[in-house]
Design an enzyme around this catalytic site. Structure first.
Site: not given
Ligand code: 1PR
Length: 567
Positions: A195, A244
């Site tokens: 997965e 970020d």
């Protein structure tokens, strides 16, 4: 064809659910022992520690029903701990027995000549492939799949012939050949995470689920082919795209990017004296896009891993961080490679006075679809406390509590070091960590030497701790990986600080990620060659489309370094 998933309450099982949904398969969760009777196929995505998994199954009354389900001959697909639990026991968990379906014992990788945990994309090799006597189950020899584990079943047909009859595919890490998948009768299980293995992993899960159940329930045993170790293993260097994230002045969560951690646009203005003196002013927060859209783009472009860092989390409570949880949830629906979430993983108090431990905060992110959490400031404080206590942890730090429950591979420490310049003949404290020679610092410091000091709160506060002390400390506390940023290099594009990265790489045995300063594909080649790190991360060059991830991988291959290309 009722397909059920088994969750024992720890780790990221959401990713598997997202994968199956993406592939168009419907499923239900096992919520009690009786559900095993309804299942005609079962997937057990085990994440974390062996002991936690077995304890979690026992406390929910699910271990015996699971054993009976497998004994009944109905199809079973185990992932990671879901494979290991089939063995008799694991040295990770003392006397705790596993299911004992496979006669063998899970033991730790040796860290003598390599980093442990084994973390990253490794090439898998089907056994008995030439004869075509056994089904491939969608596994392609040579394709890379994502592994993250410290314990493994070694593949040794001479010394453990019965266990070897279960082995279906193997992989090599360092000089150790270990079992990558098992397949026999109704059991199929992988040590790697399909997965999280991009297109190759999704294809594998889909292939198993599209087989008729009768075929799924009936595979022959292996013929125990020898597979001696080769000179080089199949682990690739990981390329990580980092986002970020913070709120801009309008309150929207955006991906931003700083220069040496300053994320605001530079503007020109006048100072407050009224005399017209020119100064640089702080403008708006730089906005480089929306986190989920960028994450989806980087997955499609072949990033091996993604990181989302909430860079102003130290100002907020977890409650206020809920938008970040929503970002993780949405990103995990689009991205089928590992996802690291950082920022604000610490003990906090909600506005209503409720204490929320770092473990709870991390748990919320794992349930949302994160695979690892990254700890910054709290890691510095924990090492400071440990050093003050004579070198032992108090057992309560975020690193310790999260590693205990979710396994050390789920705990990354992100460090934000800054150079402290000293004279070249410096002989004071930490003199052995001083770097001399390079001439890449600011003009005023040319010709000097320096050491690397740790900071907290996104570089705003320096602490009395060196990067080497921090790295060794967090490894002792139980961190599974270290992300080495550099405030001096962040956003400069002049290349990674290889002296810094090398210091950290040599100080610990866990994997290390180089970060900050990448400006070209050649910089990745340089940092891998000069330091031996396992992974390298960049932000600005990817966000601004200056360098494509494929260009980086091509440069690695040209330089004889291995990269994952089979997306
Ligand atoms: O202290 O646990 O809440 O975690 C805060 C996290 O936020 C830490 O991981 C810290 O590194 C990060 N952070 C805090 N402030 C900033 C900032 O930029 N003002 N960003 C910040 C750190 C560094 C990397 C960046 C690389 C590569 N950013 O994330 O992506 O330097 O950039 P480049 O390729 O453009 O050079 P806590």
């Amino acid at each position: 064809m009722p397909l059920y998933l088994l969750d024992y309450g720890a780790g990221n099982v959401q990713s598997l659910a997202n994968t199956l949904t993406r592939l168009g398969h419907t499923f239900q969760w096992i919520s009690g022992p009786d559900d095993f009777d309804k299942a005609t196929s079962l997937i057990f995505p085990g994440v974390g520690a062996f002991q936690t998994a077995v304890d979690g199954l026992v406390s929910r009354g699910l271990l015996e029903p699971l054993r009976q389900y497998i004994a009944s001959g109905r199809p079973y697909f185990g992932i990671c701990i879901g494979m290991q639990v089939l063995y008799q026991s694991s040295t990770e968990a003392g006397d705790t027995p596993g299911l004992g379906v496979i006669p063998g014992i899970i033991d730790t990788f040796s860290s003598a000549e390599k980093s442990v945990p084994h973390m990253g994309w490794n090439a898998v090799e089907l056994l008995d492939a030439e004869q075509g006597a056994r089904p491939s189950e969608g596994i392609r020899t040579g394709a890379h799949y994502y592994f993250v584990h410290s314990f493994r079943a070694s593949y040794d047909p001479d010394r453990a012939p019965e266990a070897a009859r279960w082995a279906h595919a193997v992989a090599q890490y360092g000089q150790e050949v270990f079992v990558a998948s098992v397949r026999r009768a109704n059991v199929f299980a992988t040590q790697f995470h399909p997965e999280k293995s991009g297109a190759a992993g999704l294809a594998l899960l889909d292939a198993w689920l599209r087989e008729p159940e009768a075929v799924r329930a009936d595979a022959p045993a292996a013929s125990r082919v020898p597979r001696p170790p080769r000179p080089a293993d199949g682990l690739t260097k990981r390329i990580i795209a980092c986002m970020d994230v913070r709120a801009n002045d309008q309150g929207d969560l955006v991906v931003t990017k700083g220069d040496q951690y300053d994320v605001r646009e530079k503007g020109a203005g006048e100072d407050a004296s009224g005399e017209g003196r020119a100064v640089r002013t702080a403008g708006a927060v730089r906005n480089l896009g929306k986190p989920v859209a960028l994450a989806a783009r980087y997955f499609a472009e072949g990033a091996d891993e993604l990181a989302l860092l909430n860079i102003t989390s130290f100002r907020h409570s977890p409650l206020r961080d809920q938008p970040m949880l929503a970002v993780v949830r949405a990103a995990a629906e689009e991205v089928f490679v590992p996802l690291t979430i950082g920022g604000g993983i610490k003990d906090t108090v909600d506005p209503d006075g409720t204490l929320r431990s770092a473990l709870e905060v991390a748990g919320a992110y794992f349930r949302a679809g994160a695979d690892k959490v990254s700890i910054g400031s709290e890691a510095v404080y924990a090492v400071e406390r440990m050093r003050a206590a004579g070198g032992v942890g108090d057992g309560r730090s975020a690193i310790e509590t999260i590693a205990r429950t979710y396994g050390r591979q789920a705990v990354v420490v992100s460090i934000d070091p800054k150079r402290v310049y000293v004279d070249v003949d410096y002989a004071g404290p930490r003199a052995e960590e001083v770097v001399r020679g390079a001439e890449d610092g600011p003009e005023a410091e040319r010709g000097k030497a320096w050491w690397y000091q740790c900071t907290v709160s996104g570089g705003r506060e320096a602490r009395d701790l060196s990067v080497v002390e921090l790295a060794r400390g967090v490894e002792a506390l139980g961190a599974g990986e270290i992300l080495v940023n550099s405030i001096d290099r962040d956003g400069t594009g002049i290349g990674f600080d290889t002296a810094l990265v090398s210091l950290v790489r040599k100080a610990v045995r866990i994997p290390v990620v180089a970060s900050s300063g990448a400006g070209s594909p050649a910089h990745f080649v340089e940092v891998f060659r000069d330091t031996g790190v396992e992974a390298a991360l960049a932000a600005g060059i990817f966000h601004r489309n200056e360098v494509r991830i494929a260009d980086v991988k091509a440069a690695l291959e040209d330089a004889g370094l291995s990269a994952r290309r089979d997306m």
